[in-house]
Design an enzyme around this catalytic site. Structure first.
Site, PDB file in Angstrom:
ATOM      1  N   ASP A 168       0.702  14.537 -14.944  1.00 55.27           N
ATOM      2  CA  ASP A 168       1.428  13.546 -15.748  1.00 55.27           C
ATOM      3  C   ASP A 168       0.782  12.161 -15.619  1.00 55.27           C
ATOM      4  OD1 ASP A 168       3.468  13.216 -17.627  1.00 55.27           O
ATOM      5  OD2 ASP A 168       4.823  12.334 -16.141  1.00 55.27           O
TER       6      ASP A 168
HETATM    7  N1  LIG Z   1       6.133   0.122  -7.501  1.00 59.63           N
HETATM    8  C1  LIG Z   1       6.173  -0.419  -8.714  1.00 59.63           C
HETATM    9  N2  LIG Z   1       6.105  -1.761  -8.860  1.00 59.63           N
HETATM   10  C2  LIG Z   1       6.145  -2.315 -10.089  1.00 59.63           C
HETATM   11  N3  LIG Z   1       6.247  -1.631 -11.237  1.00 59.63           N
HETATM   12  C3  LIG Z   1       6.324  -0.292 -11.149  1.00 59.63           C
HETATM   13  C4  LIG Z   1       6.279   0.390  -9.898  1.00 59.63           C
HETATM   14  N4  LIG Z   1       6.394   1.711 -10.127  1.00 59.63           N
HETATM   15  C5  LIG Z   1       6.507   1.854 -11.450  1.00 59.63           C
HETATM   16  N5  LIG Z   1       6.462   0.657 -12.089  1.00 59.63           N
HETATM   17  C6  LIG Z   1       6.616   0.379 -13.515  1.00 59.63           C
HETATM   18  O1  LIG Z   1       7.797   1.036 -13.916  1.00 59.63           O
HETATM   19  C7  LIG Z   1       7.528   1.997 -14.911  1.00 59.63           C
HETATM   20  C8  LIG Z   1       8.408   3.219 -14.662  1.00 59.63           C
HETATM   21  O2  LIG Z   1       8.173   3.770 -13.382  1.00 59.63           O
HETATM   22  P1  LIG Z   1       7.798   5.304 -13.215  1.00 59.63           P
HETATM   23  O3  LIG Z   1       6.484   5.558 -13.848  1.00 59.63           O
HETATM   24  O4  LIG Z   1       7.936   5.613 -11.764  1.00 59.63           O
HETATM   25  O5  LIG Z   1       8.976   5.977 -14.046  1.00 59.63           O
HETATM   26  P2  LIG Z   1       9.100   7.434 -14.691  1.00 59.63           P
HETATM   27  O6  LIG Z   1      10.336   7.371 -15.486  1.00 59.63           O
HETATM   28  O7  LIG Z   1       8.986   8.457 -13.611  1.00 59.63           O
HETATM   29  O8  LIG Z   1       7.837   7.553 -15.641  1.00 59.63           O
HETATM   30  P3  LIG Z   1       7.379   8.826 -16.545  1.00 59.63           P
HETATM   31  O9  LIG Z   1       7.983   8.622 -17.874  1.00 59.63           O
HETATM   32  O10 LIG Z   1       5.901   8.627 -16.507  1.00 59.63           O
HETATM   33  O11 LIG Z   1       7.835  10.052 -15.811  1.00 59.63           O
HETATM   34  C9  LIG Z   1       6.035   2.262 -14.826  1.00 59.63           C
HETATM   35  O12 LIG Z   1       5.518   2.681 -16.053  1.00 59.63           O
HETATM   36  C10 LIG Z   1       5.490   0.934 -14.358  1.00 59.63           C
HETATM   37  O13 LIG Z   1       5.332   0.032 -15.453  1.00 59.63           O
END
Ligand SMILES: Nc1ncnc2c1ncn2[C@@H]1O[C@H](COP(=O)(O)OP(=O)(O)OP(=O)(O)O)[C@@H](O)[C@H]1O
Ligand SMILES: [Mg+2]
Length: 422
Positions: free
Chosen positions: A307
């Site tokens: 992913d």
């Molecule tokens: N540790 C962090 N610090 C700052 N911003 C972050 C961090 N982790 C993620 N992000 C931001 O937050 C967004 C969402 O986080 P994450 O990718 O973990 O969510 P998700 O819902 O699991 O994503 P996906 O749709 O890829 O499964 C990311 O695309 C990024 O822009």
């Protein structure tokens, strides 16, 4: 009808006005403050939106929607987005309406606020331990504490909440543009990808152990449900915002295009190459940028992250527009949890499946970004060796130990350096 005008602030400077001259077609006008503070042509906001004297418009074709593509990149997808739309009482497709509700606290240093509102410290409402447990453990149902509404936004499809860790260790709810400090993502309900958040926490540790910069995380139980608690790297300890954008935003792509398609690859060349070239050119140390990106891509291949799309890589952009690679986040051995997810997300040396990638592919991809072939191969081989060692050292979470045998069998099949039987 809500007002169709909003203001964009970056580091507390009013940098642009947003309007919607036609339904769902947005326009961005940079301010003289933006021109004065950063200069014409500066890409301090986004690599895809240089500060200019001319307004920037969404075009007629979806591919020309540069303004909405960038703004959409600040908003969540799926269930979280539907929830926000319900709370804001706007259609789920209404970018301006959603930003009006949650734009005060986004990814990076950007804040989007209605006319007449200036950025301030905001407010943090202290939550009781029971309120936090209920909030996290009941997702995707949102049990918000009485009187609160969502006032913060991050991209992504998984249900999550953005909270502030208070000095006494309790959690707070950010309101009115108060910066959140942590992202809390509980394990998905139902049969979908067992052990996803547990192995995300593991993967971030594996990266760090292999000296690849990664977000800090811990696993915590809320009621009976595990959640990953991730520290935001775009907030300093003193609560300042650091700016970032994801690779979709940097390329002017809508979040729906987060997986690179073969058609796009054939037309424009590798997406990683386009980001690497644009970002390295604006980096203090272009070679270090390319090396960091190749290490992150290698990590995602080695652990089987099916992913690793363009919203799961980001750039940090500082106040003078210098670019560096953001720490790794949202990495997990997805392909070993469910064999259907084995896509590379980005096309790597023309290949789209993780189990078809070899060292030469990674080295060739890196070399196409402007690295010497020798440096690209060494970077790939050395990071593979460090990662294999790291996987041996960092224990998998209980119930996911089987992932190790799957990792090792793929490494052996691909003859990746330092892959040894057992
Ligand atoms: N540790 C962090 N610090 C700052 N911003 C972050 C961090 N982790 C993620 N992000 C931001 O937050 C967004 C969402 O986080 P994450 O990718 O973990 O969510 P998700 O819902 O699991 O994503 P996906 O749709 O890829 O499964 C990311 O695309 C990024 O822009
Ligand atoms: Mg993500």
């Amino acid at each position: 009808m809500p007002t169709r005008r909003l203001n964009v602030w970056l580091y507390g400077i009013h940098v642009a006005r947003l309007s919607e001259p036609r339904p769902f077609r947005l326009r961005m006008d940079f301010t003289t403050d933006a021109l004065d503070a950063f200069g014409e042509g500066s890409r301090v906001l986004s690599l895809s939106l240089p500060i200019s004297r001319e307004p920037v418009f969404d075009g007629k074709r979806r591919a020309d929607n540069v303004v909405s593509a960038f703004l959409e990149g600040l908003l969540p997808e799926g269930n979280v987005r539907r929830h926000l739309a319900t709370e804001a009482n706007v259609p789920v497709t209404d970018t301006m309406g959603l930003l009006r509700k949650v734009g005060a606290e986004c990814a990076g240093a950007i804040q989007i606020l209605p006319d007449g509102v200036e950025p301030g410290d905001g407010r943090v409402r202290r939550l009781t331990a029971e309120e936090v447990t209920r909030l996290v453990a009941d997702l995707p149902t949102y049990h918000l504490p009485d009187g609160t509404t969502p006032q913060a936004s991050l991209a992504g499809i998984q249900d999550k909440v953005l909270l502030v860790l208070l000095p006494d260790g309790s959690w707070g709810w950010p309101e009115d543009g108060a910066p959140s400090t942590h992202i809390i993502k509980p394990e998905p309900l139902g049969g979908a990808l067992q052990q996803l958040v547990q192995t995300e926490d593991w993967a971030l540790r594996v990266a760090k152990h292999a000296r690849i910069a990664a977000a800090e995380s811990v696993l915590t139980r809320f009621d009976e449900r595990d959640a990953i608690v991730v520290t935001r790297y775009d907030r300093t300890k003193s609560g300042l915002r650091l700016h970032q954008e994801d690779f979709c935003q940097a390329l002017g792509l809508d979040p729906q295009a987060k997986y690179e398609s073969t058609a796009e690859f054939q037309r424009y060349g590798s997406r990683l190459r386009r980001v690497a070239r644009a970002a390295a050119a604006r980096s203090r140390d272009p070679d270090a940028f390319r090396t960091a990106l190749l290490e992150a891509v290698t990590l995602n291949v080695v652990i089987g992250n099916g992913d690793a799309h363009s919203k799961n890589y980001s750039l940090l952009i500082d106040r003078v527009g210098s670019v560096s690679l953001a720490p790794v986040y949202d990495a997990a051995p997805v392909m070993h949890l469910d064999a259907r997810y084995k896509g590379t997300g980005h096309i790597i040396n023309g290949k789209t499946n993780i189990d078809g990638i070899d060292v030469e592919d990674l080295a060739n991809e890196g070399a196409s970004w402007g690295m010497s072939m020798r440096r690209a191969r060494t970077t790939t081989e050395e990071s593979m060796e460090r990662l294999h060692e790291s996987v041996d050292r960092v224990p998998l979470p209980p119930g996911a130990e089987y992932v190790k045998a799957r990792l090792k069998s793929l490494w052996l099949r691909r003859s990746w350096p330092a892959a040894t039987p057992n």
